[in-house]
Design an enzyme around this catalytic site. Sequence first.
Site, PDB file in Angstrom:
ATOM      1  N   GLY A 199       7.241   2.331  -6.141  1.00 28.61           N
ATOM      2  CA  GLY A 199       6.910   3.601  -5.489  1.00 28.61           C
ATOM      3  C   GLY A 199       6.839   3.400  -3.977  1.00 28.61           C
ATOM      4  O   GLY A 199       7.446   4.145  -3.206  1.00 28.61           O
ATOM      5  N   HIS A 200       6.110   2.357  -3.556  1.00 31.19           N
ATOM      6  CA  HIS A 200       6.042   2.049  -2.114  1.00 31.19           C
ATOM      7  C   HIS A 200       7.439   1.719  -1.570  1.00 31.19           C
ATOM      8  O   HIS A 200       7.821   2.159  -0.486  1.00 31.19           O
ATOM      9  CB  HIS A 200       5.148   0.828  -1.860  1.00 31.19           C
ATOM     10  CG  HIS A 200       3.711   1.001  -2.233  1.00 31.19           C
ATOM     11  ND1 HIS A 200       3.108   0.287  -3.245  1.00 31.19           N
ATOM     12  CD2 HIS A 200       2.747   1.798  -1.718  1.00 31.19           C
ATOM     13  CE1 HIS A 200       1.839   0.615  -3.320  1.00 31.19           C
ATOM     14  NE2 HIS A 200       1.584   1.545  -2.417  1.00 31.19           N
ATOM     15  N   GLN A 230      -3.360  14.524  -0.453  1.00 35.33           N
ATOM     16  CA  GLN A 230      -3.384  13.683   0.755  1.00 35.33           C
ATOM     17  C   GLN A 230      -2.209  14.034   1.675  1.00 35.33           C
ATOM     18  O   GLN A 230      -2.365  14.154   2.893  1.00 35.33           O
ATOM     19  CB  GLN A 230      -3.290  12.214   0.329  1.00 35.33           C
ATOM     20  CG  GLN A 230      -3.003  11.254   1.452  1.00 35.33           C
ATOM     21  CD  GLN A 230      -2.991   9.814   0.993  1.00 35.33           C
ATOM     22  OE1 GLN A 230      -4.031   9.239   0.743  1.00 35.33           O
ATOM     23  NE2 GLN A 230      -1.814   9.210   0.871  1.00 35.33           N
ATOM     24  N   MET A 242       3.789   5.177 -10.958  1.00 33.46           N
ATOM     25  CA  MET A 242       3.498   3.830 -10.441  1.00 33.46           C
ATOM     26  C   MET A 242       2.298   3.895  -9.507  1.00 33.46           C
ATOM     27  O   MET A 242       2.169   4.841  -8.729  1.00 33.46           O
ATOM     28  CB  MET A 242       4.708   3.278  -9.720  1.00 33.46           C
ATOM     29  CG  MET A 242       5.798   2.914 -10.682  1.00 33.46           C
ATOM     30  SD  MET A 242       7.047   1.917  -9.898  1.00 33.46           S
ATOM     31  CE  MET A 242       8.150   1.726 -11.291  1.00 33.46           C
ATOM     32  N   SER A 243       1.447   2.892  -9.616  1.00 35.47           N
ATOM     33  CA  SER A 243       0.254   2.825  -8.783  1.00 35.47           C
ATOM     34  C   SER A 243      -0.196   1.374  -8.713  1.00 35.47           C
ATOM     35  O   SER A 243      -0.070   0.638  -9.703  1.00 35.47           O
ATOM     36  CB  SER A 243      -0.860   3.672  -9.415  1.00 35.47           C
ATOM     37  OG  SER A 243      -2.105   3.339  -8.837  1.00 35.47           O
ATOM     38  N   GLU A 297       4.529  12.018  -2.808  1.00 38.71           N
ATOM     39  CA  GLU A 297       3.990  13.232  -3.448  1.00 38.71           C
ATOM     40  C   GLU A 297       2.990  12.893  -4.544  1.00 38.71           C
ATOM     41  O   GLU A 297       2.295  13.765  -5.037  1.00 38.71           O
ATOM     42  CB  GLU A 297       5.136  14.050  -4.050  1.00 38.71           C
ATOM     43  CG  GLU A 297       5.882  14.846  -3.016  1.00 38.71           C
ATOM     44  CD  GLU A 297       6.952  15.743  -3.601  1.00 38.71           C
ATOM     45  OE1 GLU A 297       7.252  15.598  -4.812  1.00 38.71           O
ATOM     46  OE2 GLU A 297       7.484  16.572  -2.855  1.00 38.71           O
TER      47      GLU A 297
HETATM   48  P1  AMP Z   1      -1.261   3.488  -1.391  1.00 35.86           P
HETATM   49  O1  AMP Z   1      -0.891   2.067  -1.128  1.00 35.86           O
HETATM   50  O2  AMP Z   1      -1.665   3.760  -2.790  1.00 35.86           O
HETATM   51  O3  AMP Z   1      -2.225   4.034  -0.360  1.00 35.86           O
HETATM   52  O4  AMP Z   1       0.071   4.320  -1.199  1.00 35.86           O
HETATM   53  C1  AMP Z   1       0.824   4.257  -0.009  1.00 35.86           C
HETATM   54  C2  AMP Z   1       1.859   5.357  -0.038  1.00 35.86           C
HETATM   55  O5  AMP Z   1       2.716   5.175  -1.159  1.00 35.86           O
HETATM   56  C3  AMP Z   1       1.239   6.762  -0.178  1.00 35.86           C
HETATM   57  O6  AMP Z   1       1.964   7.660   0.651  1.00 35.86           O
HETATM   58  C4  AMP Z   1       1.461   7.070  -1.638  1.00 35.86           C
HETATM   59  O7  AMP Z   1       1.542   8.461  -1.913  1.00 35.86           O
HETATM   60  C5  AMP Z   1       2.791   6.384  -1.894  1.00 35.86           C
HETATM   61  N1  AMP Z   1       2.948   6.102  -3.328  1.00 35.86           N
HETATM   62  C6  AMP Z   1       2.072   5.466  -4.130  1.00 35.86           C
HETATM   63  N2  AMP Z   1       2.528   5.444  -5.399  1.00 35.86           N
HETATM   64  C7  AMP Z   1       3.718   6.108  -5.392  1.00 35.86           C
HETATM   65  C8  AMP Z   1       4.675   6.435  -6.392  1.00 35.86           C
HETATM   66  N3  AMP Z   1       4.505   6.096  -7.665  1.00 35.86           N
HETATM   67  N4  AMP Z   1       5.779   7.111  -6.033  1.00 35.86           N
HETATM   68  C9  AMP Z   1       5.963   7.465  -4.721  1.00 35.86           C
HETATM   69  N5  AMP Z   1       5.097   7.189  -3.733  1.00 35.86           N
HETATM   70  C10 AMP Z   1       3.983   6.528  -4.058  1.00 35.86           C
END
Ligand code: AMP
Length: 287
Positions: free
Chosen positions: A33-34, A152, A183-184, A147
Site C-alpha cells: 500500500g505504501h 485523514q 493492507m496495513s 484513501e
Molecule cells: P501509515 O504508515 O499507516 O501512516 O500510512 C502512510 C500512508 O500510506 C497514508 O497516506 C495511508 O493512507 C497510506 N496507506 C496505508 N495503507 C494503505 C493501503 N492499503 N493502500 C493505500 N494506501 C495506504
Amino acid sequence: MLVFTTHTEIHSFLSDKKKSVGLVPTMGALHKGHISLVEIAAQENEWVIVSIFINPTQFNNPEDLANYPKNLVQDKIALSAYDEKLILYVPEPEDLYPEKLESKEYHFNGLEKHMEGAFRPGHFNGVATVVEALFKKLIPNRAYFGEKDYQQLQIIKALNKQLDLKIKIVECPIIREKDGLAMSSRNTLLNPEQREAAPVIFKSLKEIKFHQTQWSVSEMEAFFQASIERESQLKLDYFYVAKTSDLIPTYNLEAGMTYRIFVAVFAGKTRLIDTVELEKKNTFTPC
Ligand code: AMP
C-alpha cells in the site's frame, strides 16, 4: 538511497537542484500500500521523499504506540527499487517538534468530529501537527496519501488549504491483500486466527455495496454488525455511513449524493479500519 535524519540536510541537498519533489509521509513497516504511493510519486516527480516517523502525538493509546511495528532494514529493501530518486527521511522527534512534543489544536469545519475523530480523541490534532511540520519543513510540490485513511485524507486537504502552501494533495487508492483485507502495517500484529477472520470486514462491505439500492443504512449496519459478531476473533468498534463531502454520519441517504461506509474493527488489541464508496444513485430506499 539517500538517508537523512534532519530536514536541513534535505534542504541543502535539494537547494541547487530546483526539481519537483513528491512527499510520501509514513510511519514505516512498509507494505505494498505504501509502495503504491511511492510508485505514483516516482512517476510524477524528479525526487521522492519518503518520511518514516512514528508520530507519538497521534496515538491516543500508549500501548498502541509501544506495539506499533518497526522494521527500518526491511523498509529500505522495500524502497530500493526507487533508489535513484529516493530520499529517505527518518527524523528524530526534535527535528519535527523542536519545542515540545505535543499537538496543536485544529478545526476543520467538523470533518474531524466523527468516526476516527470521536473514537481516537486527539488523533487528528496529532496527525495535522506532524503533517503541518512535514509540509513546512520539506515544502514538497506534491504529497501522497491513501484513501484507506479517507477521513485523514480529507482533513489533510483542509489543512493544506488553511496553510496555503500550494502543495498538490494526491489521493491514492486502497491496496488490498488477495483476500480483500486492506493492507496495513498493523496486519503484522494479527495472530493466525485473527488474520484468518479479518477478510470478513471487506467481504461484508462488498456484500453491502451489492445490496446498496435495496438496503437502508440501518439494514447495512445490522448486516455488518452480525457478520462481525459471528467471528469470535473480531469486535466491532463502529460502522457509519457518511456523506463524502462533510463526513457526518447519517441514516438518510439522499439521491444524487456520494456516501462512504466507514468501519473500525478490533482483532484482539489490533484495530483495523476500512472504507468503501457507495455508488451515487438516483434513488435510495428510505430507511
Ligand atoms: P501509515 O504508515 O499507516 O501512516 O500510512 C502512510 C500512508 O500510506 C497514508 O497516506 C495511508 O493512507 C497510506 N496507506 C496505508 N495503507 C494503505 C493501503 N492499503 N493502500 C493505500 N494506501 C495506504
